[in-house]
Every structure is written in C-alpha cells, then in structure tokens.
Design an enzyme around this catalytic site. Structure first.
Site, PDB file in Angstrom:
ATOM      1  N   VAL A  85      33.852   5.965  16.045  1.00 28.56           N
ATOM      2  CA  VAL A  85      33.150   4.702  15.803  1.00 28.56           C
ATOM      3  C   VAL A  85      33.930   3.585  16.481  1.00 28.56           C
ATOM      4  CG1 VAL A  85      32.397   3.048  14.051  1.00 28.56           C
ATOM      5  CG2 VAL A  85      32.195   5.494  13.595  1.00 28.56           C
ATOM      6  N   ALA A 130      38.596   0.907  16.455  1.00 22.98           N
ATOM      7  CA  ALA A 130      37.841   2.157  16.512  1.00 22.98           C
ATOM      8  C   ALA A 130      38.466   3.118  15.503  1.00 22.98           C
ATOM      9  CB  ALA A 130      37.904   2.761  17.908  1.00 22.98           C
ATOM     10  N   LYS A 131      37.778   4.167  15.176  1.00 23.44           N
ATOM     11  CA  LYS A 131      38.353   5.238  14.352  1.00 23.44           C
ATOM     12  C   LYS A 131      37.549   6.492  14.596  1.00 23.44           C
ATOM     13  CE  LYS A 131      41.790   5.442  11.453  1.00 23.44           C
ATOM     14  NZ  LYS A 131      42.979   4.579  11.541  1.00 23.44           N
ATOM     15  N   GLY A 132      38.204   7.631  14.473  1.00 28.07           N
ATOM     16  CA  GLY A 132      37.484   8.879  14.662  1.00 28.07           C
ATOM     17  C   GLY A 132      38.119   9.985  13.861  1.00 28.07           C
TER      18      GLY A 132
END
Ligand code: NAD
Length: 441
Positions: A85, A130-132
């Site tokens: 994201v 962001a992060k994933g």
C-alpha cells in the site's frame, strides 16, 4: 466530528444496515485503520482541514494485492497473499517496511502506510508512506521457503516499486537477509545491480552503517531527549519492554548500557520479570540462539500481555500494534510510555493514559529512527558515497531532536498531547504538499 467526505457521521456512516462498509474507506476496513483514522481526525479537526484534503489523505493513493504460488520443501505448492500500500505520492517516492505475519491485511497495511507518511513528514524526510507484507507464519517456514516467498513477492511488486517509486525496508520478521534476496530479485529483472531498491540491506550490498540498530537506537535517542525535557535522569529508571526482536533487543541493550534498570522484557511466548534488574547481556545472548523467553531460566514468568502491567517508570511496547487498550490501560503502572512499535496504543487506551496523567511518546516520533537511517542509506546508495557509523548516529540524533522540538512546540501552541501535536505538524506538511500540487488534470 467535523463533516468530511466520509459524511457528517464519519466512520459510522461507512456502515450500511447489514454491517458492511460502504463508501470511501471501505477497502481498508480493519481495527488498525479505525485507529489511524481516529488519530488523524483529531489532528485534521485542529487544523480545520478541508473535506477534500481529508479524504485524499485518509485513502491510500495506490494498493496492490497479489496471490502467488510457492513450492514448499515437501513439493507441495501453496498460495500466499501479499500486499503493498502506497499512502501518498505527493512528496516523493514512498517508503515503508515489509512484514511477514499471519494477520497482515490490506487494512493493516493501509493504516501503517498512513503512519509512515506522517512519520516521514514529521522528520522532514522526502518520502510518502508505504507498507507491505505477506500473510504467513515465518516460524513455520524453512529458510529456503522464506527465500522463495520473498523472491516471488518481490517479482509480483515489480510494477509498483523502484528506487524513485517505492523503496521497501525490513519490518516484523524480515531483516537484512530478506532485503538481500529482494534486492537481488529486482536487480535480476532490470539486468544490473540496484542497491537503492531497498534499505536495511547488508553493508556489503550497499547497506549503511547503523541500519540494523537504527530503530532501537532512535527510540533511545528520542527517549533521552524527552527525559531532558522532563528533567529526569535516565540512569536508574525502571524499564519494561514488550518485544525482544530487532527493535526491542536493541532498546534493552542500549538502555542497560546507559544505566537504566530493565525490570521486565517479553516476547510472543511471555515475559520475564526481575525488579532488581535483568542481566540483559546474558538474556539477549540466550534469546539470540532462537529460544522463547517463557523458557528463560531466571526471573519470574508472566503472560505476554501481563508484562505490560509490571510496575516501572518507563514502559516501551516494542512488539506489535493494539497492546494498550481500554481494557488494560488502567492497569499499566508507569510514568511514561514510549511507543517503539507501530500503533501499540488504541484511542481508548490513550484516553485512559491521559486521564492518569501518563504522557505517551508517540510511534511517529519514537520509532522514526528506522526510516531516518533508511533515508540515509538511500542517499548514500544514490551518491555512491558512504558515511561512518559515528556520522550516521550523530545525524540520527539531530533529526530526532528536531522532530521532538517540533512536537513540543505544537503541543504547547495547540494545547494538546504529544501524539496529536506530532500528527498536526505532519498532517499539515503533507496536506500542504497535496494542496500545492493541486489536482491533475
Ligand atoms: P521482530 O519480528 O524482530 O520482533 C517482534 C518481537 O515481538 C519478538 O520478540 C516477538 O516474539 C514479539 N511478539 C510478537 N507477537 C507478540 C505478542 N502477541 N505479544 C508479545 N510479544 C510479541 O519485529 P521488529 O522489527 O522488532 O518490530 C517490532 C515493532 O516495531 C513492530 O510494531 C514494527 O512495525 C515496529 N517497527 C520496526 C522497525 C524496524 O526497523 N524493524 C521500524 C519501525 C517500527
């Protein structure tokens, strides 16, 4: 609740009569996203942010969900789900960690990506958040399975990542090893080495001095600066730490070296308590051999959440989100909370702590050392010029002190606690960038 693009009733209006979410925000439904929205709303209300800007900052700009097959060691093929994201593309490329946990979800990544944007803005780093992650239990996977998962996940993210687009980093259950596989997979795709595609890499692949310890050391630097402001000595303070991983272990070691007394530390299996002070070097050496703290042969043993209720001066949640909530916050027995984990305190927990007069050093400041040194790593990779570890530490301390100064100033000016002050500073910066770039076309 101010009127915004989610409707006058805010979050509740997203719920249709059958309990399903409808309208803006529906995709990101998760408890963590609810918390991120509640925190954001307080800052946005203070700033009197325009409704269209609120929606733009609440909804991630871009998200990718991937399902991919991986061949396991026994020959079976299993399907894994991965997420990435990207919260805002207004200020620069996006930046954020990758976690391997059984519970990771799109909504969790959306909340964490939003916090990353605000963390970067607070520390004046030129990134959006962001992060994933990949939904899996890393404790049940072999090294070769983890490698195949990492490589396939990296290949699946190829269309949305890049050194000028989105730069991943370690988070829960990932570290230098995964970043090396990630960098290699990306480099194979483009045909030449691209160290700057990830941060948190091994030194020999273009990593920076001090990255593996940066988040924990940053927590300690932020704590030292806060204690100076409060007029407290660090030496002799009783500290409780939940989490003994990449972040928690460094905090324990650094605080022990500085003369603080670590009276309890916990991991996923439970906590160890000794009010006389734990022998941290011995405990970390033992834990570093891959064991669980419930088996540690010294101290008193408590449950993994109970550790948070151990009497102390400084409580450091450094494991995972939603640990201090409306149910247990009244039993927290400390004088200061320092959020090393992301999102460890719920809004209900915050309210109880505020009522009890316990200040909270918020995650967006306290654990920002990780992304700050990641930024240093990215800069060094681009310039092909590497810094000494003393320079990294000096710049890190400086950046965190500046961040704290901004929080204290806003807290005084706006008459709010540190979390809302920090988010107000950050939201204002991100909103200004979005406003100045205006709307395309
Ligand atoms: P890690 O996987 O290295 O360690 C996590 C620790 O928490 C382990 O000791 C684990 O046993 C413990 N834990 C897991 N579930 C638990 C539970 N239910 N109850 C109690 N303990 C539990 O992860 P990390 O990299 O140290 O990250 C910890 C936190 O810090 C996360 O919130 C992460 O998002 C945040 N963070 C990490 C970084 C980084 O650079 N690694 C940067 C910023 C923020």
């Amino acid at each position: 609740m101010a009127t915004d693009a989610r409707g006058a009733g805010g979050w509740d209006e997203l719920l249709a009569s059958d309990g399903e979410l409808v309208g803006p925000g529906a995709e990101w439904r998760s408890e963590l996203y609810r918390i991120a929205v509640a925190q954001f709303d307080r800052a946005a209300d203070l700033l009197d942010l325009a409704p269209d800007l609120r929606t733009r900052l609440l909804e991630p700009r871009r998200a990718l969900v991937v399902n991919f097959p991986v061949r396991m060691d026994d020959g079976e093929v299993r399907s894994f789900t991965g997420y990435r994201v990207q919260h805002t593309l207004s200020v620069g490329p996006t930046k954020g960690g990758i976690r391997y946990t059984p519970g990771v979800s799109l909504g969790e990544c959306a909340a964490l990506a939003m916090w990353m944007s605000f963390k970067c803005a607070l520390l004046e780093l030129p990134f959006g958040g962001a992060k994933g992650g990949v939904r899996c239990d890393p404790n049940r996977l072999s090294v070769s399975e983890l490698e195949r998962i990492t490589r396939r996940y990296a290949a699946e993210l190829f269309p949305v990542i890049g050194p000028d687009r989105d730069i991943p980093a370690p988070d829960m259950a990932t570290g230098e090893r995964e970043m090396a596989w990630f960098m290699d997979t990306y480099s194979q795709q483009v045909g030449h080495p691209v160290p700057e595609i990830v941060t948190g890499k091994p030194l020999v692949l273009g990593g920076t001095a001090g990255r593996t310890t940066a988040t924990g050391l940053g927590v300690v630097f932020a704590l030292e600066a806060v204690l100076e402001h409060l007029g407290w000595e660090l030496a002799g303070q009783r500290v409780v730490i939940q989490g003994a991983g990449n972040v928690g272990a460094v905090i324990a070691r650094e605080l022990h070296v500085r003369g603080a007394r670590v009276v309890a530390i916990g991991d996923v299996s439970g906590g160890v308590v000794d009010q006389a002070g734990l022998d941290i070097p011995a405990l970390l050496a033992w834990y570093g051999e891959g064991r669980f703290l419930r088996d540690y042969p010294a101290g008193d043993h408590v449950g993994r959440r109970e550790v948070l209720e151990t009497p102390c001066d400084i409580l450091v949640p450094a494991a995972l989100e939603r640990q201090i909530d409306g149910e247990n916050a009244s039993r927290v027995d400390c004088r200061l909370v320092v959020e090393a984990a992301n999102g460890p305190t719920t809004p209900e927990g915050d309210a109880v702590l505020a009522e009890a007069g316990i200040p909270v050093v918020p995650d967006v400041l306290a654990n920002a050392g990780g992304v700050t040194v990641s930024y240093f790593e990215w800069v060094q990779d681009q310039q092909k010029l590497f810094w000494r570890s003393e320079d990294v530490a000096r710049r890190l301390a400086h950046q965190l002190r500046q961040g704290l100064a901004g929080v204290l100033e806003a807290s005084e000016r706006l008459g709010v606690e540190w979390r809302t002050a920090a988010l107000s500073v950050a939201v204002e910066r991100v909103a200004e960038a979005a406003r100045l770039r205006s709307i395309y076309p």
